[in-house]
Design a protein around this motif. Structure first.
Motif, PDB file in Angstrom:
ATOM      1  N   TYR A 198     -42.608  13.915  70.593  1.00  0.00           N
ATOM      2  CA  TYR A 198     -43.342  14.934  69.828  1.00  0.00           C
ATOM      3  C   TYR A 198     -44.454  15.535  70.684  1.00  0.00           C
ATOM      4  O   TYR A 198     -45.235  14.809  71.306  1.00  0.00           O
ATOM      5  CB  TYR A 198     -43.918  14.282  68.561  1.00  0.00           C
ATOM      6  CG  TYR A 198     -44.742  15.205  67.710  1.00  0.00           C
ATOM      7  CD1 TYR A 198     -44.182  16.341  67.125  1.00  0.00           C
ATOM      8  CD2 TYR A 198     -46.090  14.941  67.481  1.00  0.00           C
ATOM      9  CE1 TYR A 198     -44.949  17.186  66.342  1.00  0.00           C
ATOM     10  CE2 TYR A 198     -46.860  15.770  66.688  1.00  0.00           C
ATOM     11  CZ  TYR A 198     -46.285  16.899  66.124  1.00  0.00           C
ATOM     12  OH  TYR A 198     -47.046  17.721  65.344  1.00  0.00           O
ATOM     13  N   ARG A 258     -45.816  16.766  58.161  1.00  0.00           N
ATOM     14  CA  ARG A 258     -45.031  17.979  58.364  1.00  0.00           C
ATOM     15  C   ARG A 258     -44.042  17.807  59.522  1.00  0.00           C
ATOM     16  O   ARG A 258     -42.861  18.162  59.400  1.00  0.00           O
ATOM     17  CB  ARG A 258     -45.993  19.137  58.660  1.00  0.00           C
ATOM     18  CG  ARG A 258     -45.364  20.457  58.992  1.00  0.00           C
ATOM     19  CD  ARG A 258     -44.592  20.993  57.775  1.00  0.00           C
ATOM     20  NE  ARG A 258     -43.995  22.278  58.082  1.00  0.00           N
ATOM     21  CZ  ARG A 258     -44.627  23.442  57.943  1.00  0.00           C
ATOM     22  NH1 ARG A 258     -45.865  23.485  57.483  1.00  0.00           N
ATOM     23  NH2 ARG A 258     -44.004  24.572  58.243  1.00  0.00           N
ATOM     24  N   ALA A 259     -44.505  17.230  60.630  1.00  0.00           N
ATOM     25  CA  ALA A 259     -43.628  17.011  61.783  1.00  0.00           C
ATOM     26  C   ALA A 259     -42.506  16.029  61.431  1.00  0.00           C
ATOM     27  O   ALA A 259     -41.351  16.223  61.833  1.00  0.00           O
ATOM     28  CB  ALA A 259     -44.442  16.491  62.969  1.00  0.00           C
ATOM     29  N   SER A 266     -41.282  15.523  58.465  1.00  0.00           N
ATOM     30  CA  SER A 266     -40.390  16.257  57.566  1.00  0.00           C
ATOM     31  C   SER A 266     -39.479  17.207  58.344  1.00  0.00           C
ATOM     32  O   SER A 266     -38.261  17.281  58.086  1.00  0.00           O
ATOM     33  CB  SER A 266     -41.236  17.023  56.555  1.00  0.00           C
ATOM     34  OG  SER A 266     -40.451  17.918  55.821  1.00  0.00           O
ATOM     35  N   ASP A 267     -40.065  17.926  59.302  1.00  0.00           N
ATOM     36  CA  ASP A 267     -39.270  18.849  60.123  1.00  0.00           C
ATOM     37  C   ASP A 267     -38.199  18.083  60.895  1.00  0.00           C
ATOM     38  O   ASP A 267     -37.042  18.517  60.970  1.00  0.00           O
ATOM     39  CB  ASP A 267     -40.170  19.611  61.109  1.00  0.00           C
ATOM     40  CG  ASP A 267     -41.049  20.636  60.408  1.00  0.00           C
ATOM     41  OD1 ASP A 267     -40.786  20.933  59.214  1.00  0.00           O
ATOM     42  OD2 ASP A 267     -42.010  21.135  61.038  1.00  0.00           O
ATOM     43  N   ALA A 268     -38.561  16.938  61.462  1.00  0.00           N
ATOM     44  CA  ALA A 268     -37.600  16.133  62.219  1.00  0.00           C
ATOM     45  C   ALA A 268     -36.478  15.638  61.307  1.00  0.00           C
ATOM     46  O   ALA A 268     -35.302  15.629  61.692  1.00  0.00           O
ATOM     47  CB  ALA A 268     -38.312  14.954  62.887  1.00  0.00           C
ATOM     48  N   ARG A 312     -35.360  17.088  58.616  1.00  0.00           N
ATOM     49  CA  ARG A 312     -34.488  18.243  58.336  1.00  0.00           C
ATOM     50  C   ARG A 312     -33.576  18.549  59.517  1.00  0.00           C
ATOM     51  O   ARG A 312     -32.442  19.018  59.338  1.00  0.00           O
ATOM     52  CB  ARG A 312     -35.322  19.484  58.031  1.00  0.00           C
ATOM     53  CG  ARG A 312     -35.801  19.528  56.606  1.00  0.00           C
ATOM     54  CD  ARG A 312     -36.570  20.823  56.314  1.00  0.00           C
ATOM     55  NE  ARG A 312     -37.380  20.650  55.121  1.00  0.00           N
ATOM     56  CZ  ARG A 312     -36.921  20.785  53.871  1.00  0.00           C
ATOM     57  NH1 ARG A 312     -35.665  21.120  53.650  1.00  0.00           N
ATOM     58  NH2 ARG A 312     -37.711  20.584  52.838  1.00  0.00           N
ATOM     59  N   ALA A 313     -34.081  18.284  60.723  1.00  0.00           N
ATOM     60  CA  ALA A 313     -33.290  18.567  61.930  1.00  0.00           C
ATOM     61  C   ALA A 313     -32.325  17.430  62.259  1.00  0.00           C
ATOM     62  O   ALA A 313     -31.639  17.469  63.275  1.00  0.00           O
ATOM     63  CB  ALA A 313     -34.223  18.820  63.109  1.00  0.00           C
ATOM     64  N   ILE A 324     -42.663  19.110  51.447  1.00  0.00           N
ATOM     65  CA  ILE A 324     -41.461  18.452  51.985  1.00  0.00           C
ATOM     66  C   ILE A 324     -40.260  18.739  51.093  1.00  0.00           C
ATOM     67  O   ILE A 324     -39.131  18.821  51.554  1.00  0.00           O
ATOM     68  CB  ILE A 324     -41.706  16.925  52.139  1.00  0.00           C
ATOM     69  CG1 ILE A 324     -42.783  16.676  53.196  1.00  0.00           C
ATOM     70  CG2 ILE A 324     -40.422  16.189  52.487  1.00  0.00           C
ATOM     71  CD1 ILE A 324     -43.262  15.222  53.261  1.00  0.00           C
TER      72      ILE A 324
END
Lengths: 326, 326
Positions: free
Chosen positions: B217, B227-228, B230-232, B234-235, B276
């Motif tokens: 990261y 947030r990071a 959550s983004d990870a 989703r990815a 999220i």
């Protein structure tokens, strides 16, 4: 001097109790119980209630003067869940009359206006009305028996929730993957601190081979009660003392959560197991002090119920008075 | 057409936001923020609020007509604990002005009547007033951020408890001897489901050697945010997805307890981490369904907040309206 009265009817799985409570609040002047005989159906229980009520009215009039017209209404308390709008029983384990309109049937049988509420709400209201939390800002009541029930009164108003299902305080989770609870979940407060849980915990530890004077309990381990565990603890039994202390601590964990949410003026702990007294209240209070925020803990008095045995009759009558004066 | 307005002031540890909210409810027509600079003391922050308010009033009058006399009052929201009676700050970690009478100082500086409430109550009131639970019977609001705050509105009334300390919902115990919480206890809901807890959990698992795309990261593991994570997730990052799911489940354990106690019509989950979305809400709803009683779970809608970014300004203004019309 002439009085006015409200009948309080406390329907339990085993017994029905009916009493005459002064309209302005006070202990019942006549109180009589009979068997619920729930398996015979709701109408049979209503007939029992009518017979007990007739006797209570007669006794009251004889000792206090006045006549039947001085009885202005009746409050009925039942274990939940209830449909409060319909005034009906809903899947209550010990009252197998799903959908039975108990409120209207009692009103018809007695010729009196009737209100229905669950026993946790009634206990809380009774303690607020004339009990341990008389006219307090707010009182959270927990009843420790077979399960853990409860109720909450704020500003003299019973808190019922959007559809009458509020204050199932026995079923807050204190341990995510903890002990199995009769409700089907795990880790509910009830699985740690009800009278049933106290007896079960002592039994399980004895059955696993730990030493205790309760091993030779006269009723047999299957008949072990929270009362017997408490008595053994008082007589110096180490295992029993540990079981009571653990239950008190776990109760404190749950009460601390509720204090952090509700910031009540009083927490009243009532029901049979509350009679254990200090060995339960001590660890409970310590844990609340440890876990609740200082402002909320400082503002909260944690006390035993003061209406033991009469809480149901008094509380149901009180709820009639509260509802009919709204 | 002439309008009347209430100023909403949302004081956070980093920024102050001031907005003009229509008296009848609605989004702010002008909303401006500035740095709190809490370390300079309460008077400096009040001066900032006064400057922002002057600008908000000017902007509003220019775009909507009317004049300064159309501004009828001001609501101020702060992180707690607060002394609501005195209108003062009390040991709020990010506002080190113990005892500062923020309510009266703002009232003097703006020449307007002022009410003060904590940010959890304001968020709950805003969601009830014009948000996700508009005019519902009752709404429990949880705000997921650095910690977990909350509030409860029933019948349009904010529930404050006996001394304003109610609804510290982040500090109900869900695991008796569980994770350490910033409050000093163990096993609080906040230790499992705040934005801080989500980031900390991912960081701890990565530091213990588990594989994750977050290992590299850009902000460094110390700068990892919910947030990071959550983004990870989703990815497609497996560890991140597990962390979010676990937080959702634990949030559901806490919400289930609150649903069993409060039987609310709405649970609104707001604050940064609510963004999220489904990966958090799905496991939360499943767990509530699993643990809460059917009657209470059926009656309860669990929804995200709808006032993101504006909840503070709207809610504080709403509380002014509610209090001044009592």
């Amino acid at each position: 001097m002439s009085h006015r009265w409200v009948l309080g009817v406390d329907i339990g799985g085993t017994n029905v109790v009916v009493g005459a409570v002064p309209l302005e609040g006070g202990p019942p002047v006549a109180s009589i119980s009979g068997p619920t005989l729930a398996e015979r159906g709701g109408d049979a229980t209503v007939a029992t209630i009518a017979a007990l009520a007739a006797e209570v009215i007669e006794t009251t009039v004889r000792s206090e003067g006045g006549d039947r017209a001085d009885f202005v209404g009746v409050g009925v308390g039942c274990p939940g869940p209830l449909d409060l709008e319909a005034g009906a029983i809903v899947r209550t384990p010990n009252l197998p009359w799903d959908g039975y309109p108990i409120r209207d049937r009692v009103a018809e049988a007695l010729g009196l206006e009737c209100v229905l509420d669950n026993d946790g709400n009634c206990a809380a209201y009774g303690e607020w009305w004339i009990g341990a939390a008389r006219e307090a800002h707010s009182v959270l009541c927990l009843t420790l028996g077979t399960g853990i029930g409860g109720g909450f009164v704020e500003g003299g108003r019973v808190f019922r929730g959007v559809n009458g299902a509020a204050f199932e305080v026995g079923h807050i989770t204190i341990e995510v993957d903890g002990r199995p609870c009769p409700c089907g979940n795990r880790g509910c407060l009830e699985a740690y601190a009800s009278a049933t849980a106290i007896a079960a915990r002592a039994r399980a530890r004895i059955e696993s081979g730990e030493a205790s004077t309760l091993t030779t309990y006269a009723g047999g381990l299957e008949g072990l009660t929270a009362r017997a565990v408490s008595d053994a603890a008082r007589a110096g039994d180490g295992l029993a003392a540990e079981v009571i202390e653990e239950a008190g601590r776990m109760l404190g964990v749950g009460v601390a959560s509720l204090v952090n949410v509700l910031n009540p003026e009083y927490v009243v702990v009532a029901g049979g197991a509350a009679a254990i007294g200090d060995p339960l209240f001590g660890p409970m209070r310590d844990e609340v002090r440890r876990r609740a925020f200082e402002a909320a803990a400082d503002a909260c008095r944690i006390v035993p119920g003061s209406l033991e045995g009469q809480a149901g009759v008094i509380g149901t009558a009180g709820i009639f008075v509260a509802e009919s004066s709204r």
